[in-house]
Design a protein around this motif. Structure first.
Motif, PDB file in Angstrom:
ATOM      1  N   VAL A 135     -48.690  33.819 -63.166  1.00  0.00           N
ATOM      2  CA  VAL A 135     -48.479  34.143 -61.758  1.00  0.00           C
ATOM      3  C   VAL A 135     -49.517  33.364 -60.969  1.00  0.00           C
ATOM      4  CG1 VAL A 135     -48.280  35.961 -60.026  1.00  0.00           C
ATOM      5  CG2 VAL A 135     -47.809  36.475 -62.424  1.00  0.00           C
ATOM      6  N   CYS A 136     -49.115  32.788 -59.845  1.00  0.00           N
ATOM      7  CA  CYS A 136     -50.066  31.951 -59.105  1.00  0.00           C
ATOM      8  C   CYS A 136     -49.824  32.069 -57.599  1.00  0.00           C
ATOM      9  CB  CYS A 136     -49.907  30.497 -59.537  1.00  0.00           C
ATOM     10  SG  CYS A 136     -51.100  29.392 -58.749  1.00  0.00           S
ATOM     11  N   ASP A 137     -50.912  32.208 -56.843  1.00  0.00           N
ATOM     12  CA  ASP A 137     -50.802  32.174 -55.381  1.00  0.00           C
ATOM     13  C   ASP A 137     -51.728  31.119 -54.787  1.00  0.00           C
ATOM     14  OD1 ASP A 137     -53.249  33.341 -55.793  1.00  0.00           O
ATOM     15  OD2 ASP A 137     -52.877  35.116 -54.569  1.00  0.00           O
ATOM     16  N   ASP A 138     -52.178  30.189 -55.614  1.00  0.00           N
ATOM     17  CA  ASP A 138     -53.034  29.097 -55.145  1.00  0.00           C
ATOM     18  C   ASP A 138     -52.250  28.238 -54.146  1.00  0.00           C
ATOM     19  OD1 ASP A 138     -54.438  26.719 -54.794  1.00  0.00           O
ATOM     20  OD2 ASP A 138     -55.237  26.747 -56.831  1.00  0.00           O
ATOM     21  N   PRO A 139     -52.773  28.055 -52.915  1.00  0.00           N
ATOM     22  CA  PRO A 139     -52.034  27.250 -51.923  1.00  0.00           C
ATOM     23  C   PRO A 139     -51.686  25.845 -52.414  1.00  0.00           C
ATOM     24  CG  PRO A 139     -53.855  28.412 -50.890  1.00  0.00           C
ATOM     25  CD  PRO A 139     -54.013  28.636 -52.369  1.00  0.00           C
ATOM     26  N   ALA A 140     -52.522  25.291 -53.292  1.00  0.00           N
ATOM     27  CA  ALA A 140     -52.214  23.956 -53.814  1.00  0.00           C
ATOM     28  C   ALA A 140     -50.930  23.956 -54.628  1.00  0.00           C
ATOM     29  CB  ALA A 140     -53.378  23.456 -54.682  1.00  0.00           C
ATOM     30  N   VAL A 141     -50.615  25.105 -55.215  1.00  0.00           N
ATOM     31  CA  VAL A 141     -49.379  25.228 -56.001  1.00  0.00           C
ATOM     32  C   VAL A 141     -48.229  25.704 -55.116  1.00  0.00           C
ATOM     33  CG1 VAL A 141     -48.264  26.477 -57.892  1.00  0.00           C
ATOM     34  CG2 VAL A 141     -50.618  25.655 -58.154  1.00  0.00           C
ATOM     35  N   THR A 142     -48.462  26.757 -54.348  1.00  0.00           N
ATOM     36  CA  THR A 142     -47.353  27.346 -53.587  1.00  0.00           C
ATOM     37  C   THR A 142     -46.844  26.400 -52.482  1.00  0.00           C
ATOM     38  OG1 THR A 142     -48.944  28.479 -52.152  1.00  0.00           O
ATOM     39  CG2 THR A 142     -48.081  29.707 -54.033  1.00  0.00           C
TER      40      THR A 142
ATOM     41  N   HIS B 268     -36.185  19.925 -43.459  1.00  0.00           N
ATOM     42  CA  HIS B 268     -37.583  19.529 -43.447  1.00  0.00           C
ATOM     43  C   HIS B 268     -38.319  20.190 -42.284  1.00  0.00           C
ATOM     44  CE1 HIS B 268     -37.792  16.667 -46.688  1.00  0.00           C
ATOM     45  NE2 HIS B 268     -36.650  16.151 -46.314  1.00  0.00           N
ATOM     46  N   VAL B 269     -37.607  20.409 -41.168  1.00  0.00           N
ATOM     47  CA  VAL B 269     -38.224  21.131 -40.068  1.00  0.00           C
ATOM     48  C   VAL B 269     -38.639  22.515 -40.553  1.00  0.00           C
ATOM     49  CG1 VAL B 269     -37.801  22.170 -37.822  1.00  0.00           C
ATOM     50  CG2 VAL B 269     -36.963  19.865 -38.316  1.00  0.00           C
ATOM     51  N   GLN B 270     -37.767  23.082 -41.378  1.00  0.00           N
ATOM     52  CA  GLN B 270     -38.035  24.400 -41.931  1.00  0.00           C
ATOM     53  C   GLN B 270     -39.006  24.307 -43.103  1.00  0.00           C
ATOM     54  OE1 GLN B 270     -34.591  27.184 -42.363  1.00  0.00           O
ATOM     55  NE2 GLN B 270     -34.873  26.628 -44.484  1.00  0.00           N
ATOM     56  N   SER B 271     -38.984  23.195 -43.831  1.00  0.00           N
ATOM     57  CA  SER B 271     -39.841  23.024 -44.991  1.00  0.00           C
ATOM     58  C   SER B 271     -41.296  23.137 -44.603  1.00  0.00           C
ATOM     59  CB  SER B 271     -39.605  21.654 -45.625  1.00  0.00           C
ATOM     60  OG  SER B 271     -38.409  21.629 -46.314  1.00  0.00           O
ATOM     61  N   GLY B 272     -42.064  23.787 -45.450  1.00  0.00           N
ATOM     62  CA  GLY B 272     -43.482  23.925 -45.212  1.00  0.00           C
ATOM     63  C   GLY B 272     -43.839  25.026 -44.244  1.00  0.00           C
ATOM     64  N   ARG B 273     -42.834  25.617 -43.602  1.00  0.00           N
ATOM     65  CA  ARG B 273     -43.116  26.664 -42.624  1.00  0.00           C
ATOM     66  C   ARG B 273     -43.639  27.926 -43.325  1.00  0.00           C
ATOM     67  NH1 ARG B 273     -38.788  28.984 -38.176  1.00  0.00           N
ATOM     68  NH2 ARG B 273     -40.237  30.330 -37.053  1.00  0.00           N
ATOM     69  N   TYR B 274     -43.035  28.233 -44.477  1.00  0.00           N
ATOM     70  CA  TYR B 274     -43.479  29.404 -45.228  1.00  0.00           C
ATOM     71  C   TYR B 274     -43.801  28.998 -46.662  1.00  0.00           C
ATOM     72  CZ  TYR B 274     -41.418  32.132 -41.426  1.00  0.00           C
ATOM     73  OH  TYR B 274     -41.106  32.652 -40.204  1.00  0.00           O
ATOM     74  N   ARG B 275     -45.076  29.079 -47.006  1.00  0.00           N
ATOM     75  CA  ARG B 275     -45.406  28.957 -48.414  1.00  0.00           C
ATOM     76  C   ARG B 275     -44.997  30.255 -49.099  1.00  0.00           C
ATOM     77  NH1 ARG B 275     -50.422  29.475 -49.125  1.00  0.00           N
ATOM     78  NH2 ARG B 275     -51.264  29.268 -47.037  1.00  0.00           N
ATOM     79  N   PRO B 276     -44.495  30.172 -50.354  1.00  0.00           N
ATOM     80  CA  PRO B 276     -44.234  31.431 -51.055  1.00  0.00           C
ATOM     81  C   PRO B 276     -45.535  32.189 -51.264  1.00  0.00           C
ATOM     82  CG  PRO B 276     -44.011  29.567 -52.556  1.00  0.00           C
ATOM     83  CD  PRO B 276     -44.162  28.997 -51.180  1.00  0.00           C
ATOM     84  N   ALA B 277     -45.427  33.508 -51.297  1.00  0.00           N
ATOM     85  CA  ALA B 277     -46.620  34.329 -51.524  1.00  0.00           C
ATOM     86  C   ALA B 277     -47.155  34.123 -52.937  1.00  0.00           C
ATOM     87  CB  ALA B 277     -46.278  35.797 -51.287  1.00  0.00           C
ATOM     88  N   ALA B 278     -46.257  33.830 -53.873  1.00  0.00           N
ATOM     89  CA  ALA B 278     -46.662  33.590 -55.258  1.00  0.00           C
ATOM     90  C   ALA B 278     -45.523  32.901 -55.997  1.00  0.00           C
ATOM     91  CB  ALA B 278     -47.019  34.898 -55.956  1.00  0.00           C
TER      92      ALA B 278
END
Length: 524
Positions: free
Chosen positions: A20-27, A40-50
């Motif tokens: 399980v990982c929530d490291d921003p570098a991974v998510t 792409h406009v939507q991409s990056g808007r929400y990083r997954p929580a994990a």
């Protein structure tokens, strides 16, 4: 972008801290999507929580049960090719099955394989060829998940011979409440994986349908898929080095014919006769830009050759003949094809010509596709402007006719790359009983071009509905356009979503959003 209190610890307890990982570098890597500027406009808007990496059906059940208990969203993914795999809201966990990449069984006698979600076509095809079997590989590429493609549409280059979306046999499906449902022969104790149907109501359509539920109704964790005869070498005969591959298939069993017709309608009529004659392994009209992209060793070479090539490559059909039973079959099919080409005023491309050599990869790509990876190279973005619309060959040609004016208008505005060939990718399925069309377009990675693309794409759906034709790929929100024209089937889908996923934790928004996102409603 955080989970409810205690949820992350519960995931670690279920899967182990390393999985399980929530490291921003991974998510962050899971928050971007290659496809479509609008995405792409939507991409990056929400990083997954994990990101969660299960290793078994039981661990997937545990994740989904925790999602229901703690109230977080989750998205089951395969090999992460399409937009439904990125989060569009906070508190979302990506279920990435990278650790579930095993071929659990390959039954040579009964011609099927049992796979986990991360088994790719390249992986399965290599093992199947060793025992004289094969599977139809999607033009999305051999790197994609066998299971995900079968759940999505089951398309593939060998669809003419092997069929469309008929690959799913038995499967194990974790429902949105965490329960395990076994479909097909898996529903009977000790019956195994050999059969996709069952006594009574068959629920297989709920996991597959036209384009699947895209993770909106839980996650299929194991699946058996049908395999087909393959007359080629046990080790696929690839020569060369990336990007200059070619296939050295035995000439007494394999033959590629590239045929040019005077019009798209003559090409379509010839396809019908090929189907009626029950010959060939793969039959496609080939698009000019992707044939050239596949042949060029660099982006610079593509742009040097494209101005001339788009005038040369028009209405060209690739027919891959294969002697499945013997070399005599191949010789027989060549004679039948000669008559069909003559009847429809077609012309074989000279096998020593530059034009033939440019398209000569088509036979190998039908069997084990790597072409799509090269499509990304020439421009900032690419996709098909509408298309699909699985129906008859006549329907396919009519669809192409109303799409090209939209494409022309876009490249006159400078938003798309000019394409004077008007050539589509048309794939025959099940001996030309039906087909689909995909006009490949290139465009820049900017706001105006992206907007023109997505508006054009939606426009092809609206136009098809208006003409009472089968529309393109009605995925997610676009189902609100097609549903009212087709017995309001979207209302049934919403009902199933509410029934199976009442907490709306399984990839919310799929198979379709609960509220119509297109004001005013299309019916008005």
């Amino acid at each position: 972008m955080s989970l409810p209190l205690g949820a992350y610890q519960a995931l670690e307890d279920a899967l182990g801290p390393k999985n399980v990982c929530d490291d921003p570098a991974v998510t962050t890597a899971y928050s971007y999507m290659w496809l479509l500027y609008s995405t792409h406009v939507q991409s990056g808007r929400y990083r997954p929580a994990a990101v969660a990496l299960p290793s078994s059906t039981e661990e997937i059940q545990a994740i989904i049960q925790l999602a229901n208990r703690y109230g977080f969203n989750y998205i089951p993914v395969g090999t992460n090719l399409l937009p439904p795999t990125i989060p569009v809201r906070p508190d979302t966990v990506i279920i990435d099955p990278k650790r579930m990449n095993r071929i659990l069984k390959l039954d040579e006698k009964n011609m099927y394989a049992v796979v986990e979600p991360y088994v790719t076509y390249a992986q399965l095809q290599a093992e199947a060829h060793k025992v004289g079997l094969s599977i139809t590989t999607p033009e999305a590429g051999s790197q994609v998940s066998v299971m995900a493609n079968n759940l999505f549409q089951g398309m593939g280059g060998m669809g003419h011979k092997y069929g469309f979306n008929r690959g799913i046999l038995a499967c194990d499906w974790v429902l949105p409440n965490g329960d395990l449902l076994k479909l097909g022969s898996r529903g009977n104790n000790a019956a195994g994986w050999f059969w996709g149907d069952c006594a009574g109501v068959n629920l297989k359509g709920l996991v597959r349908a036209d384009t699947g539920h895209c993770g909106g109704l839980g996650m299929v964790t194991t699946m058996s898929v049908k395999l087909f005869p393959y007359p080629g070498p046990r080790i696929y005969p690839v020569k060369g080095a990336n990007p200059d591959f070619h296939m050295d298939l035995p000439k007494d069993r394999f033959c590629l014919k590239l045929i040019q017709f005077k019009s798209k309608h003559q090409l379509g009529d010839a396809m019908y006769d090929i189907g009626h004659s029950e010959i060939a392994g793969a039959v496609h009209e080939e698009g000019a830009n992707w044939i050239l992209a596949d042949n060029c060793l660099s982006v610079e070479e593509f742009w040097e050759r494209w101005p001339k090539f788009q005038h040369q490559w028009k209405n060209i059909m690739a027919v891959s003949l294969m002697g499945f039973s013997s070399p005599r079959q191949l010789e027989y099919e060549k004679k039948v094809l000669d008559d069909i080409v003559n009847d429809h005023e077609g012309t074989y491309l000279d096998e020593n010509s530059d034009l033939y050599k440019t398209g000569s990869h088509a036979i190998g790509e039908a069997l084990r596709c790597g072409m799509s990876n090269r499509l990304y190279r020439p421009a900032g973005d690419f996709f098909v402007l509408g298309g699909f619309g699985f129906d008859s060959i006549d329907h396919t040609i009519r669809t192409s006719e109303f799409m090209w004016p939209i494409i022309e208008d876009a490249y006159k505005k400078g938003h798309f790359v000019e394409d004077l060939s008007h050539s589509d990718w048309v794939n025959s399925y099940q001996m030309c009983h039906f087909s689909e069309v995909e006009p490949i377009i290139y465009f820049e990675h900017d706001i105006e071009a992206g907007a023109t693309f997505i508006n054009g794409y939606v426009g092809t759906i609206v136009e098809a509905v208006k003409r009472k034709m089968m529309p393109t790929w009605p995925l997610g929100p676009m189902t609100w356009i097609t549903g009212p024209a087709m017995c309001n089937y979207h209302e049934l889908v919403i009902g199933m979503k509410k029934l199976l996923d009442p907490r709306t934790t399984s990839n919310p928004g799929y198979p379709l959003p609960e509220v119509n996102p297109f004001p005013p409603p299309p019916a008005q």
